[in-house]
Write an enzyme that holds these catalytic residues in place. Structure first.
Site, PDB file in Angstrom:
ATOM      1  N   ALA A 257      29.372  49.727  11.076  1.00 11.30           N
ATOM      2  CA  ALA A 257      28.106  50.138  10.478  1.00 11.30           C
ATOM      3  C   ALA A 257      27.176  48.946  10.438  1.00 11.30           C
ATOM      4  CB  ALA A 257      28.347  50.646   9.058  1.00 11.30           C
ATOM      5  N   MET A 258      25.918  49.201  10.097  1.00 10.10           N
ATOM      6  CA  MET A 258      24.936  48.114  10.096  1.00 10.10           C
ATOM      7  C   MET A 258      23.973  48.247   8.924  1.00 10.10           C
ATOM      8  SD  MET A 258      23.813  45.396  11.477  1.00 10.10           S
ATOM      9  CE  MET A 258      22.441  44.552  10.728  1.00 10.10           C
ATOM     10  N   GLU A 259      23.776  47.129   8.242  1.00  8.51           N
ATOM     11  CA  GLU A 259      23.059  47.097   6.968  1.00  8.51           C
ATOM     12  C   GLU A 259      21.548  47.007   7.061  1.00  8.51           C
ATOM     13  OE1 GLU A 259      25.023  44.530   8.172  1.00  8.51           O
ATOM     14  OE2 GLU A 259      24.186  42.586   7.645  1.00  8.51           O
TER      15      GLU A 259
ATOM     16  N   HIS B 217      30.142  48.224   1.353  1.00  4.91           N
ATOM     17  CA  HIS B 217      29.866  46.961   2.047  1.00  4.91           C
ATOM     18  C   HIS B 217      28.409  46.887   2.522  1.00  4.91           C
ATOM     19  CE1 HIS B 217      31.093  43.523   4.700  1.00  4.91           C
ATOM     20  NE2 HIS B 217      30.079  43.975   5.425  1.00  4.91           N
ATOM     21  N   GLU B 218      27.971  47.915   3.220  1.00  2.00           N
ATOM     22  CA  GLU B 218      26.591  47.876   3.756  1.00  2.00           C
ATOM     23  C   GLU B 218      25.587  47.887   2.617  1.00  2.00           C
ATOM     24  OE1 GLU B 218      26.753  47.001   6.715  1.00  2.00           O
ATOM     25  OE2 GLU B 218      28.767  47.744   7.132  1.00  2.00           O
TER      26      GLU B 218
ATOM     27  N   HIS C 163      25.284  44.462   1.093  1.00  2.00           N
ATOM     28  CA  HIS C 163      24.508  43.538   1.937  1.00  2.00           C
ATOM     29  C   HIS C 163      23.039  43.502   1.520  1.00  2.00           C
ATOM     30  CE1 HIS C 163      26.880  41.677   5.028  1.00  2.00           C
ATOM     31  NE2 HIS C 163      27.259  42.781   5.622  1.00  2.00           N
TER      32      HIS C 163
END
Ligand code: B3K
Ligand code: ZN
Length: 883
Positions: free
Chosen positions: A266-268, A301-302, A305
């Site tokens: 995934a990406m934040e 987690h994301e 961030h």
């Protein structure tokens, strides 16, 4: 043009950019076979920089025009190189408009702007933004972004970017537009755009200070019913970050988009996370307990961030662990606070030891803050993430949770809105607690797993006990063992009474700080010779040796008050036994399992003090990969066939010796679970885990009735009210068995799930990891399955990755067929997706661990890959460092 990109970049060469940026105005015109990107940026000279030219990065772009302060430039006015655009003789302030043409539909690297299932999405970290336009694509350059998207309204009804939607409306020719404004300055790597035909679920969250935040999860319509768990996880994460760290969300909206084609998890991106759909969708029938847990952790987690990564970001990519190590630590604590702390710790340490320790022992070993790299994407590693999190945990252990919180508060107070270094983090922790933590720096600069050897002396007359500790190091690419500096190592210990009066009574428990290479610590008032429990809770990422007898290990397994160390003892018992068996086998001696070991496992199974999940963890033997790492440092080197055989022998011995208690526990848990509805809470997960651990042992019994028993769980789990955890547990047993139920189960699974590509990934994994001898042939056949697609990273990981990393006995087949197959796949992938190819190539990295025959075969495949013309820098770095 071979390996043109393979250039080494050094941390010591860091320089500030010649210009900073202020506002970034982006416009995307999305068409069926290309996109036009117009970027307008305000630049300001950086008085502190030594460089004077503006160097913009770009890759695979078709430059359409450049306009400086309103005047269009000609190609004499700038230098256009392969990956950069350089302008000189510039004023101190100016605006630059650049128009580029790109081809997202053909972009199979899944980096920059690309399409997944016909929808547009982006992945810009680390350096994907340069595939969109020429830009100061480095994390220390931050700007305020306004993004306009224009596209066909029917094909792309949803158009999203970072921040808040400030305008939208219809245009001619069936098109529409949307304008997004992100009020926070950010580096380009946090930019995101999504455009497509998507549905969404909505919820909301009110922060402690009373701000209403809209929450939205976007997906293709057919998965819309599987987003609830992700949404609830998001709300739990928002609440937890407020409670534990006092951190609130800062925009009016938080969006998550699930896509099927994604290089990692995934990406934040600010306000607009893009997720691999595997980490969003969950329903009891389609997701396992592990999936549920992972989804919650990664959503957390994301989200975390947003502060550790976005509000405070990295000065350069060498600092990656500043945001990743810290954010992994935060997500670990989130899971530990919400579920079982001991189970979470065990799982994390298990994977750290199996995977990160192996990386530390490999030619790719690097410090959590590397000092050089060729391709930054190769440094999104277990070392930077997981070991990085262990180093953050050290501060928490040394300073206590309150001291750690003070350090975090100061870090944000000092650095909100900045791009900083790991030194800045260390300084905030030290200053907030008025402590000298300078020795912590060695963890950032040195690679490799340190070893701590411990001995104990007991003085009966003085009633004192002394622990003698020595730390030592291995040689790693950046430094020789003898040149390494000692680490600051907190070691949590307990001294346990082994006398017959109060067995297991704790005489003392504290944290020792090992700071020198050799150190002795004396404890007074210890009235009987104790048994030490060392490195409790795995208080530092080291290999600790103490010469325990089998009886002592079994005693700790039963009596240690530290749950983690009880598990640790169970693993040590099994590992010591297996290593001894491997040695005996290599020397041609007969091998067998001692009865006291069996009875120790029986005690675990019967122990009323242990919860189900912990029993399951203790009954799970170290993996074949763990043993390969251990065996690598013996004179024989790793022999995957011998390891498989020895491990199977123990499994079978335990299964036949403990058949009755295993079957009873299994039956008892089935009864309990059948009265409950599926729920992914820690208690239910624990029951399923223990039940399925028993099933796995039962599957080792030499009894034709076993296939039917497992198939019964399998078919039951496919029915209404069943769950994927039970399906997969049964299927993974059957997959290793030669019985008629095996083929039936795979066929049933396919018939039920062939419409769901994500679920079918699990079906590929189960076949790829089968220990049966014809597995490689089957994997080759599966490459032609209608659902298999090399362009989709999840499929590659499920078949190619699972075979190489999760099937040691077949991957390491003595004839080299596994290696050859794997190298072919790396080469094939590298032509269009270097990031995924490079991940896959790592499976051959540890060739030096294996016995000479295999080692040579692996090396030959690495050589073959390295010789490929036009190999990407990503794969080149891995194979050249491996060799
Ligand atoms: N920051 C991203 C990882 C980006 C990987 C680029 N190759 C996801 C994460 O760690 O949260
Ligand atoms: Zn991260």
């Amino acid at each position: 043009m071979k390996n043109a990109q393979a250039q080494t970049i050094y941390l010591k060469d860091y320089q500030q950019p010649a210009f900073w940026i202020d506002t970034v105005d982006l416009a995307f015109d999305l068409f069926d076979d290309h996109a036009i990107v117009t970027s307008k940026v305000q630049y300001l000279r950086n008085a502190e920089a030594t460089a004077t030219e503006l160097e913009l990065f770009g890759a695979e772009l078709e430059l359409q025009s450049i306009t400086l302060n309103g005047y269009e430039l000609t190609d004499k006015d700038y230098a256009l190189e392969d990956e950069s655009l350089i302008l000189s003789n510039l004023a101190d302030e100016f605006s630059l408009e650049i128009v580029t043409k790109i081809y997202p539909q053909d972009n199979k690297s899944l980096e920059g702007l690309y399409q997944s299932s016909g929808n547009f999405c982006t992945q810009c970290e680390a350096q994907g933004f340069r595939k969109i336009t020429y830009f100061l694509d480095r994390p220390d350059v931050m700007g305020k972004f306004v993004t306009t998207i224009r596209a066909d309204k029917t094909k792309y009804p949803v158009m999203l970017s970072n921040g808040n939607l400030i305008d939208s409306g219809d245009l001619d020719e069936g098109k529409h537009f949307a304008v997004w404004e992100d009020p926070f300055k950010k580096p380009a790597y946090l930019f995101a755009l999504v455009a497509g035909d998507l549905e969404h679920v909505t919820d909301s969250y009110t922060t402690t200070s009373g701000k209403d935040v809209k929450l939205e999860i976007y997906t293709e319509a057919h998965n819309i019913d599987k987003c609830d768990h992700a949404m609830q996880s998001l709300k739990r994460a928002m609440k937890w970050d407020e409670d534990r760290f006092g951190l609130e969300y800062d925009l009016d909206i938080y969006m998550v988009v699930a896509v099927d084609d994604f290089n990692m998890g995934a990406m934040e991106n600010k306000g607009l996370n893009v997720f691999n759909s595997k980490l969003v969708f969950a329903s009891p029938e389609t997701a396992t307990d592990n999936d549920y847990t992972n989804i919650e952790a990664v959503i957390g987690h994301e989200y975390f961030h947003n502060w550790t990564g976005n509000r405070v970001t990295c000065r350069d990519w060498f600092q990656l662990s500043l945001k990743e190590g810290l954010t992994v630590f935060r997500d670990q604590e989130f899971t530990a606070d919400l579920h079982s702390r001991a189970v979470k710790r065990i799982e994390d340490v298990r994977s750290l030891r199996t995977l990160q320790f192996a990386e530390d022992a490999s030619p790719m070993a690097h410090p959590i803050r590397p000092s050089s790299f060729m391709e930054i994407n190769n440094f999104y590693t277990l070392t930077v993430y997981e070991k990085g999190a262990e180093i953050v945990r050290l501060y928490n252990t040394l300073l206590g949770q309150d001291g750690f919180r003070k350090g975090m508060d100061l870090y944000f107070e000092r650095h909100d809105g900045q791009a900083v270094t790991t030194e800045d983090f260390l300084a905030a922790m030290a200053d907030a607690n008025d402590m000298d933590l300078s020795q912590m720096q060695n963890w950032y600069d040195q690679a490799g797993t340190p070893t701590v050897d411990v001995t104990m002396d007991y003085d009966e007359e003085e009633n004192s006990c002394t622990l003698n500790l020595t730390q030592s190091y291995t040689t790693t690419p950046e430094a020789n063992a003898e040149d390494k500096k000692p680490y600051l190592i907190p070691i949590k210990i307990g001294l346990i009474d082994v006398s017959s009066i109060k067995p297991g009574k704790e005489l003392l428990s504290e944290t020792i700080q090992l700071t020198k290479q050799t150190q002795s610590v004396r404890f007074k008032g210890i009235t009987a010779k104790p048994l030490p429990s060392l490195l409790r809770d795995f208080s530092a990422p080291v290999k600790l040796n103490y010469d325990y007898t089998t009886e002592e290990t079994i005693f700790l397994m039963q009596h240690d008050s530290d749950q983690f160390n009880r598990w640790e003892a169970s693993q040590r018992l099994a590992k010591t036994l297996m290593m001894q068996m491997l040695e005996d086998k290599a020397m041609g001696k007969p091998i067998g399992v001692e009865p006291e070991v069996i009875s120790a496992y029986q005690q675990v199974l019967m122990d009323d003090d242990l919860d189900n999940a912990l029993k399951a963890e203790a009954l799970t033997l170290p993996s074949e990969n763990d043993l390969a790492e251990a065996m690598a440092s013996t004179e024989h080197k790793a022999d995957p066939e011998a390891i498989h055989e020895v491990r199977e022998l123990i499994l079978k011995t335990i299964a036949s010796s403990l058949r009755i208690p295993l079957e009873n526990t299994y039956g008892h848990l089935i009864n309990q679970l059948s009265a409950e509805e599926y729920s992914p809470d820690a208690v239910s997960i624990g029951k399923r885990r223990l039940k399925n651990t028993c099933l796995a042992y039962i599957s080792q019994l030499n009894d034709p009735a076993v296939g039917a028993l497992i198939y019964q769980q399998f078919s039951q789990s496919l029915k209404e009210g069943g769950n994927m955890t039970d399906t997969l547990a049964a299927l993974s047993c059957l997959s290793d068995m030669q019985c008629p139920e095996r083929d039936q189960a795979f066929a049933d699974f396919e018939a039920k799930w062939e419409h769901d590509t994500l679920v079918m990934d699990k079906w590929f994994v189960m076949q790829a990891t089968s220990s049966l001898p014809d597995t490689l042939d089957n994997v080759k056949v599966l490459m032609d399955h209608k659902l298999f697609d090399m362009k989709n990273p999840n499929k590659v990981r499920s078949l190619v990755g699972a075979f190489a990393n999760g099937n040691p006995v077949n991957f390491h087949s003595a004839d080299g067929s596994g290696y050859e197959f794997h190298a072919d796949r790396v080469i094939e992938l590298d032509a269009f997706n270097p990031q995924v190819a490079s991940r896959m190539a790592r499976a051959l990295m540890n060739w030096r661990q294996y016995e000479p025959g295999r080692s040579e075969l692996m090396r030959a495949q690495l050589e073959r890959i390295k010789a490929i013309d036009g190999l990407s820098g990503d794969v080149f770095e891995i194979v050249s460092k491996a060799l």
